[in-house]
Design an enzyme around this catalytic site. Structure first.
Site, PDB file in Angstrom:
ATOM      1  N   LYS A   5       0.855  -1.198   0.000  1.00 32.55           N
ATOM      2  CA  LYS A   5       0.000   0.000   0.000  1.00 32.55           C
ATOM      3  C   LYS A   5       0.887   1.243   0.000  1.00 32.55           C
ATOM      4  CE  LYS A   5      -1.629   2.805   2.956  1.00 32.55           C
ATOM      5  NZ  LYS A   5      -1.565   4.064   2.167  1.00 32.55           N
ATOM      6  N   GLY A  18       7.954   5.114   7.121  1.00 34.67           N
ATOM      7  CA  GLY A  18       7.111   6.291   7.314  1.00 34.67           C
ATOM      8  C   GLY A  18       7.473   6.986   8.612  1.00 34.67           C
ATOM      9  N   SER A  19       6.513   7.696   9.159  1.00 25.89           N
ATOM     10  CA  SER A  19       6.817   8.514  10.340  1.00 25.89           C
ATOM     11  C   SER A  19       6.900   7.656  11.599  1.00 25.89           C
ATOM     12  CB  SER A  19       5.732   9.575  10.514  1.00 25.89           C
ATOM     13  OG  SER A  19       4.508   8.939  10.797  1.00 25.89           O
ATOM     14  N   THR A  20       7.563   8.198  12.600  1.00 21.80           N
ATOM     15  CA  THR A  20       7.708   7.475  13.863  1.00 21.80           C
ATOM     16  C   THR A  20       6.348   7.269  14.521  1.00 21.80           C
ATOM     17  OG1 THR A  20       9.967   8.206  14.155  1.00 21.80           O
ATOM     18  CG2 THR A  20       8.779   7.613  16.159  1.00 21.80           C
ATOM     19  N   GLY A  32       4.656   4.454  12.858  1.00 26.51           N
ATOM     20  CA  GLY A  32       5.417   3.240  13.196  1.00 26.51           C
ATOM     21  C   GLY A  32       5.055   2.728  14.583  1.00 26.51           C
ATOM     22  N   GLU A  56      11.099   1.555   9.314  1.00 25.23           N
ATOM     23  CA  GLU A  56      12.098   2.547   8.866  1.00 25.23           C
ATOM     24  C   GLU A  56      11.444   3.901   9.092  1.00 25.23           C
ATOM     25  OE1 GLU A  56      15.047   1.801   7.840  1.00 25.23           O
ATOM     26  OE2 GLU A  56      14.951  -0.313   7.306  1.00 25.23           O
ATOM     27  N   CYS A  66      14.541  11.117   4.900  1.00 24.86           N
ATOM     28  CA  CYS A  66      14.556  10.701   6.316  1.00 24.86           C
ATOM     29  C   CYS A  66      15.921  10.955   6.947  1.00 24.86           C
ATOM     30  CB  CYS A  66      14.168   9.238   6.428  1.00 24.86           C
ATOM     31  SG  CYS A  66      15.130   8.158   5.366  1.00 24.86           S
ATOM     32  N   GLU A  87      11.148  16.298  13.929  1.00 27.17           N
ATOM     33  CA  GLU A  87      11.512  16.153  12.521  1.00 27.17           C
ATOM     34  C   GLU A  87      10.686  17.164  11.719  1.00 27.17           C
ATOM     35  OE1 GLU A  87      10.106  12.669  10.359  1.00 27.17           O
ATOM     36  OE2 GLU A  87      12.072  12.485   9.418  1.00 27.17           O
TER      37      GLU A  87
HETATM   38  P1  NAD Z   1       3.278   8.521   7.382  1.00 26.26           P
HETATM   39  O1  NAD Z   1       3.653   7.748   8.595  1.00 26.26           O
HETATM   40  O2  NAD Z   1       2.268   9.582   7.523  1.00 26.26           O
HETATM   41  O3  NAD Z   1       2.695   7.531   6.259  1.00 26.26           O
HETATM   42  C1  NAD Z   1       3.454   6.459   5.784  1.00 26.26           C
HETATM   43  C2  NAD Z   1       2.515   5.361   5.297  1.00 26.26           C
HETATM   44  O4  NAD Z   1       1.802   4.837   6.413  1.00 26.26           O
HETATM   45  C3  NAD Z   1       1.459   5.845   4.306  1.00 26.26           C
HETATM   46  O5  NAD Z   1       1.295   4.854   3.307  1.00 26.26           O
HETATM   47  C4  NAD Z   1       0.208   5.944   5.162  1.00 26.26           C
HETATM   48  O6  NAD Z   1      -0.989   5.793   4.432  1.00 26.26           O
HETATM   49  C5  NAD Z   1       0.420   4.785   6.113  1.00 26.26           C
HETATM   50  N1  NAD Z   1      -0.324   4.869   7.379  1.00 26.26           N
HETATM   51  C6  NAD Z   1      -0.705   5.971   8.058  1.00 26.26           C
HETATM   52  N2  NAD Z   1      -1.378   5.629   9.184  1.00 26.26           N
HETATM   53  C7  NAD Z   1      -1.410   4.277   9.207  1.00 26.26           C
HETATM   54  C8  NAD Z   1      -1.956   3.319  10.124  1.00 26.26           C
HETATM   55  N3  NAD Z   1      -2.584   3.683  11.229  1.00 26.26           N
HETATM   56  N4  NAD Z   1      -1.791   2.014   9.852  1.00 26.26           N
HETATM   57  C9  NAD Z   1      -1.128   1.614   8.749  1.00 26.26           C
HETATM   58  N5  NAD Z   1      -0.604   2.466   7.840  1.00 26.26           N
HETATM   59  C10 NAD Z   1      -0.739   3.785   8.070  1.00 26.26           C
HETATM   60  O7  NAD Z   1       4.638   9.037   6.748  1.00 26.26           O
HETATM   61  P2  NAD Z   1       4.805  10.043   5.517  1.00 26.26           P
HETATM   62  O8  NAD Z   1       4.414  11.391   5.984  1.00 26.26           O
HETATM   63  O9  NAD Z   1       4.165   9.455   4.320  1.00 26.26           O
HETATM   64  O10 NAD Z   1       6.378   9.992   5.264  1.00 26.26           O
HETATM   65  C11 NAD Z   1       7.302  10.820   5.897  1.00 26.26           C
HETATM   66  C12 NAD Z   1       7.953  10.099   7.046  1.00 26.26           C
HETATM   67  O11 NAD Z   1       8.584   8.908   6.577  1.00 26.26           O
HETATM   68  C13 NAD Z   1       9.053  10.918   7.700  1.00 26.26           C
HETATM   69  O12 NAD Z   1       8.958  10.769   9.092  1.00 26.26           O
HETATM   70  C14 NAD Z   1      10.323  10.260   7.185  1.00 26.26           C
HETATM   71  O13 NAD Z   1      11.447  10.444   8.015  1.00 26.26           O
HETATM   72  C15 NAD Z   1       9.903   8.840   7.097  1.00 26.26           C
HETATM   73  N6  NAD Z   1      10.774   8.092   6.193  1.00 26.26           N
HETATM   74  C16 NAD Z   1      11.656   7.206   6.725  1.00 26.26           C
HETATM   75  C17 NAD Z   1      12.534   6.515   5.894  1.00 26.26           C
HETATM   76  C18 NAD Z   1      13.519   5.521   6.455  1.00 26.26           C
HETATM   77  O14 NAD Z   1      13.988   4.712   5.674  1.00 26.26           O
HETATM   78  N7  NAD Z   1      13.838   5.551   7.733  1.00 26.26           N
HETATM   79  C19 NAD Z   1      12.505   6.742   4.516  1.00 26.26           C
HETATM   80  C20 NAD Z   1      11.591   7.645   4.011  1.00 26.26           C
HETATM   81  C21 NAD Z   1      10.727   8.314   4.863  1.00 26.26           C
END
Ligand code: NAD
Length: 506
Positions: free
Chosen positions: A197, A250-252, A255, A272, A306, A403
């Protein structure tokens, strides 16, 4: 697929995806049709197309297909080399459509076209080939002696690395097609099947990838793609009992909620997550490299990386020179369309993200930070934010702790070398760091002390598929890439046998 209407002259030809999901080997409409998400062009705010906001029942169909495929004789009996060949087939298709995919990525995410061509698409193709090679390199261990085994017979044991099962891949918006491959390629290489997804903010290249996967000869259900909101489609994937592992980037905050929800079904997870990585410049650094290096560490991809070097820790003797140099670069960077080759800073992904960045900069200023470059949104229609340098930032300020995920660097003066390690580690995050110095001893000694998954010396943001990648502390759990990927997508199984007739042979 359709061509984009009213395409500006500077844009290369773009093929839009059909918007259909990849389920069980077919491109299909979602069940509860009607609910759609608009894909918006961050450079103009214009609607590009819309795509489905899948509900739980679509996720159930996708997981069911992935599970049936995983259990099937076809999948279980497929030679590892042939799984690798599927990835190679896809690599060839991505290569063939490289320019078109790069342009679609730039349109949907605002990333600069020369970057999506040279970096995102190269990473995607390389990632497929890198993991294609891994498929045939998975081995176990032979256990020769175990003092706990009974002495009445001879025992031999070995281990196998077994695929975990159905993987739920969830990706963010800053590196869409690359992240999709970062989940799909190792899953397939190590014998898992996958439901992916993408982020609702940038799903178009993943949908287009689904169309190429449908052409590449994968068995039905090996790879499935569903689109939708995180709280609905993402959460349904995390809750599903047949999904054995979530591979999340995605975001902490997200996560953390995934980790908690995964406990119910004891899912494996790799996370990640976010970062607040320091760029540390020692007084003996080569400033001709360190100043542009520090600027690139934060301003590349408009700070939406990130591992962005968002905290600039600089020794007193060179602090003013470094800040002046980074601010000069920031002021000189040209904002604009991702399709204009003169553009150096593209838009942020959404108006919401630009407002977040702007709000955090304002909070920093209210708490005493000095704006020495930027500090304002761009003038045009896009969601741009000017590259920003904040000076005199102290560890307790909001901008130093959170962040920002935008083109904003927070600089702190180091007056005593003994402050470097505590300051660098004074963050809940631990994703990456860079150290700039000519002194090898200092470089290696500091690298050992910084709490981070990756430490770069005299460079920043260099990723390699052979290097394990991931974060410490709140930046994540587990590693992707390199030999660590084997552990992320397989589980060990110990097989122990008792050998009879040992005395028959004298
Ligand atoms: P986000 O956490 O808002 O969303 C990431 C994904 O999670 C999206 O597909 C979203 O639809 C999904 N999601 C949201 N809520 C969810 C839930 N309750 N259950 C399951 N899935 C859910 O992150 P973002 O704003 O899309 O991305 C930016 C973040 O990603 C930043 O914090 C960045 O540092 C991080 N990031 C980390 C890495 C790494 O490798 N460490 C790489 C790229 C981005």
């Amino acid at each position: 697929m359709s061509q984009l209407d009213n395409q500006p002259a500077t844009m290369p030809p773009i093929t839009l995806p059909s918007g259909r999901l990849l389920l069980d080997g077919e491109l299909v409409e979602p069940r509860g049709a009607g609910r759609m998400i608009d894909a918006l062009d961050p450079a103009t705010g214009n609607k590009i197309m819309s795509f489905p906001a899948c509900r739980r029942e679509d996720v159930d169909r996708a997981v069911g297909a992935a599970h049936r495929c995983f259990e099937s004789k076809t999948w279980q009996g497929m030679r590892p080399l042939d799984r690798g060949r599927l990835l190679e087939n896809l690599a060839l298709l991505v290569e063939k459509h490289r320019d078109e995919l790069a342009a679609l990525e730039s349109l949907d995410s605002g990333k600069l076209l020369f970057v999506t061509r040279a970096i995102d698409l190269q990473f995607t193709i390389d990632g497929l080939r890198y993991f294609a090679g891994w498929a045939s390199k998975i081995t176990g261990e032979y256990v020769t002696h175990n003092p706990l085994m009974p002495e009445d017979a001879v025992y031999r044991a070995y281990t196998q690395r077994r695929p975990i099962g159905v993987i739920g891949g969830i990706t963010p918006w800053n590196f869409p097609i690359g992240q999709a491959i970062q989940k799909i390629a190792p899953a397939i290489a190590f014998g898992c099947t996958v439901v992916l997804k993408p982020s609702e903010e940038s799903s178009l290249t993943t949908l287009r990838l689904g169309e190429l996967i449908a052409e590449a000869g994968f068995p039905a259900g090996a790879v499935n793609i569903v689109t939708g909101y995180g709280a609905e489609a993402g959460a349904a994937l995390v809750d599903h009992p047949l999904v054995r592992k979530i591979a999340f980037t995605g975001s902490t905050a997200t996560g953390q909620s995934i980790l908690a929800a995964s406990a119910k079904t004891m899912k494996r997870v790799t996370l990640e997550l976010g970062g607040k990585s320091p760029t540390i410049i020692l007084a003996d650094a080569d400033l001709d490299r360190a100043i542009p290096g520090a600027a690139a560490a934060i301003f590349s991809n408009s700070g939406q990386i990130c591992t962005a070097g968002s905290r600039l820790l600089v020794e007193d003797a060179i602090y003013d020179a470094v800040l002046e140099g980074v601010a000069k670069i920031a002021d000189g960077l040209q904002l604009g369309s991702p399709f204009d080759m003169a553009t150096q800073i593209g838009p942020l992904i959404s108006m919401r993200q630009r407002d977040k960045v702007s709000g955090l900069v304002d909070a920093g200023v209210a708490e005493g930070a000095q704006v020495i470059a930027g500090g304002v949104a761009g003038n045009g229609a896009g969601w741009h934010y000017r590259p920003t340098v904040l000076a005199d930032v102290t560890p307790g300020m909001t901008v130093m702790r959170e962040e920002i995920f935008g083109p904003v660097v927070c600089a702190t003066r180091i007056t005593d070398r003994a402050q470097i390690v505590p300051l660098a580690n004074d963050t809940p995050f631990g994703l990456a760091a860079s150290i700039w110095t000519r002194n090898l001893d200092h470089a290696h000694l500091l690298a050992e002390r910084i709490e981070a998954g990756t430490v770069w010396l005299n460079t920043h943001n260099v990723l390699d598929l052979a290097m394990p990648f991931g974060g410490t502390k709140m930046s994540g759990l587990g590693r992707e890439f390199g030999t660590e990927a084997v552990h992320a997508f397989t589980e060990p199984k110990a097989v122990c046998m008792r050998l009879e007739g040992v005395h028959d042979f004298g």
